[in-house]
Each structure stands twice: as C-alpha cells, then as structure tokens.
Write an enzyme that holds these catalytic residues in place. Structure first.
Site, PDB file in Angstrom:
ATOM      1  N   HIS A  48      -2.382  -1.981   4.645  1.00 22.23           N
ATOM      2  CA  HIS A  48      -1.670  -2.570   3.457  1.00 22.23           C
ATOM      3  C   HIS A  48      -1.023  -0.833   3.593  1.00 22.23           C
ATOM      4  O   HIS A  48      -1.910  -0.175   2.765  1.00 22.23           O
ATOM      5  CB  HIS A  48      -1.912  -2.875   2.289  1.00 22.23           C
ATOM      6  CG  HIS A  48      -0.973  -2.748   1.046  1.00 22.23           C
ATOM      7  ND1 HIS A  48      -1.162  -3.427   0.118  1.00 22.23           N
ATOM      8  CD2 HIS A  48       0.487  -2.543   1.774  1.00 22.23           C
ATOM      9  CE1 HIS A  48       0.491  -3.388  -0.817  1.00 22.23           C
ATOM     10  NE2 HIS A  48       1.134  -2.740   0.104  1.00 22.23           N
ATOM     11  N   GLU A  75       0.584  -4.878   6.579  1.00 20.17           N
ATOM     12  CA  GLU A  75       0.779  -5.586   4.795  1.00 20.17           C
ATOM     13  C   GLU A  75       2.077  -4.197   4.497  1.00 20.17           C
ATOM     14  O   GLU A  75       1.407  -2.907   4.514  1.00 20.17           O
ATOM     15  CB  GLU A  75      -0.265  -5.264   3.804  1.00 20.17           C
ATOM     16  CG  GLU A  75      -0.900  -7.237   4.302  1.00 20.17           C
ATOM     17  CD  GLU A  75      -2.660  -6.916   3.655  1.00 20.17           C
ATOM     18  OE1 GLU A  75      -2.743  -8.594   3.266  1.00 20.17           O
ATOM     19  OE2 GLU A  75      -2.360  -6.128   2.658  1.00 20.17           O
ATOM     20  N   HIS A 196      -8.032 -12.308  -1.142  1.00 21.05           N
ATOM     21  CA  HIS A 196      -8.043 -11.972  -2.385  1.00 21.05           C
ATOM     22  C   HIS A 196      -9.043 -12.930  -2.794  1.00 21.05           C
ATOM     23  O   HIS A 196      -8.988 -12.881  -3.817  1.00 21.05           O
ATOM     24  CB  HIS A 196      -6.053 -11.917  -3.029  1.00 21.05           C
ATOM     25  CG  HIS A 196      -6.375 -10.718  -4.005  1.00 21.05           C
ATOM     26  ND1 HIS A 196      -5.650  -9.241  -3.324  1.00 21.05           N
ATOM     27  CD2 HIS A 196      -6.146  -9.919  -5.399  1.00 21.05           C
ATOM     28  CE1 HIS A 196      -5.403  -8.389  -4.225  1.00 21.05           C
ATOM     29  NE2 HIS A 196      -6.398  -9.269  -5.562  1.00 21.05           N
TER      30      HIS A 196
END
Length: 246
Positions: A48, A75, A196
């Site tokens: 990310h 991401e 997550h």
C-alpha cells in the site's frame, strides 16, 4: 481477474517497511521480505503506497514490479497523484482503498455506493492501461452491488470487524456477515477476496468460507516472523488457510 480453484495467500509487506522507516535506515528490506514470502508459498505480494508514505515508498514498488515472480497487488487511494503513478508503472492488479492521514491502519471499507461516479471513473481509467481493479469494501450488500455497477471485476471484503469482535456472539455475527458478503459477491459475478486483522488464531474460520479467492494478511505475519523468521511465518499461515479451505 479469474477465480482460483484453491485459496490463495497474499502477503502484505507494509510493516516490514514500517520497521525500516521508524529509523530511516535501509533495512529491513521489504523487497527481500517479498522474495522470501514467495519462496515460502505466497501467491502474491500486497503493498500500500499511502499518501503520507509512512511505510512503502515509490522505490519499493518499482523494484517489486521488476523482481516478483508471482504478482503484485498494489493498494492505493483514489487520488489524482496515485492514479497518475499507477498509469506510469502499470501494475497488473490494483486494489482501491480508503485512506485518511490520521488512521493507524485502514479503518473501514471504501464507500463505493456514496461516490459511484468517482470510483467508476477510476476503475475505467485503470482498466484502459490493463490493470485489473478490486475494491476494498465492507461486507455489505449495498457496497457490493455498487462495486459491480462501477465495473470492478473483484472486491476485497474488510474482515476488521470480525477480527475486532470480542464476544463469541459478536464473532459469530461478524463471521456470518463476511460469509453472506462472499455469497452475494459471487452471485454478482465478482471475484471475492478478504483481509484485514486476520492472524493465526482467527484466520481458519474465514478461510473455510466457500468461494473466497484470496486472503491478504500482513501485520500478523511480520509480528510472528520476529520469533520464527519470515519464511516460516508465511509457510505456517499458508498451511493453515489451505487446510481450512479443504
């Protein structure tokens, strides 16, 4: 993006970079962690690139794109700067995520239903350069249906509420919410991933949900690697999810 016949493990290496950035050193190298993860059985590497650059840096992304033998799941937030960066490097897989500067980690799913035009424009823009786009969303039918409408071929369901649940009743309710989201996403013709907050003690129940294509896991792997090494941490997680998905 096609649905795999077996459950896949995407290894998020952001927190290897977090440790590096804490002292501004050149180590530990997230690229080395990615290569070790691949050797241990990772099916893909997730990174990310945040607006505040708190962990992964542009250089990491460029190096990973050149050296990975599996695939990079990139991401990014839905901003002009990130869209322009994606157009420059053209990663094969992109996951659009919500992002705020003050959060410790991504705190919720992308509100696709509340900004369909904006998300659709981003999906179409990325598709034009050959990127397969997934959307990181809550396991909510409204958001899943909106993801289908904006043209995303895949979604990643946010499992944070399940991971944070405290009582057995709450855990069961949140797990069912994820399972229902998977079923609804598949019915919409979407590839469904999840992630997550997943770790070694809660991942099996999610991996056992039929239809999940890939689980993306990072923090738990990096934490466990302090004690067993990164390759062993990845191999252990891969074995857990494969066994649970049978």
């Amino acid at each position: 993006m096609t649905h795999s016949t077996r459950i896949l493990l995407g290894v998020n290496i952001d927190h290897v970079a977090t440790l590096r950035q804490a002292r501004g050193t050149r180590y530990p190298d997230p690229v080395k962690a990615a290569l070790d993860a691949e050797e241990a059985g990772a099916d893909g590497i997730t990174v990310h690139l945040r607006e505040d650059r708190r962990h992964i840096q542009e250089r990491d992304v460029l190096l990973l794109k050149d050296v990975l033998q599996t695939r990079m799941n990139f991401e990014m937030g839905v901003t002009e700067d990130m869209l322009a960066f994606a157009e420059r490097i053209r990663p094969a897989h992109i996951c659009l995520v919500p992002e705020t500067r003050q959060e410790l980690t991504t705190e919720g799913g992308l509100d696709v239903a509340g900004q369909e035009a904006r998300i659709k424009a981003a999906v179409e823009r990325l598709a034009k350069i050959g990127c397969e786009v997934s959307l990181f969303i809550d396991a909510d039918e409204r958001q899943i249906a909106a993801s289908k409408r904006v043209g995303a071929p895949a979604i990643e369901l946010h499992t944070g509420r399940y991971a944070d649940a405290q009582t057995p009743t709450e855990v069961a309710e949140e797990l069912q919410r994820v399972a229902d989201g998977v079923a609804f996403g598949l019915a919409q013709g979407l590839v469904v991933n999840a992630g997550h907050g997943l770790h070694y003690h809660n991942v099996e129940a999610v991996a056992a949900i039929k239809g999940i294509n890939e689980l993306n896991i990072g923090h738990a792997l990096v934490a466990h690697a302090l004690f067993v090494g990164f390759k062993a941490a990845v191999a252990e997680m891969k074995a857990l999810i494969v066994a649970a998905a049978r």
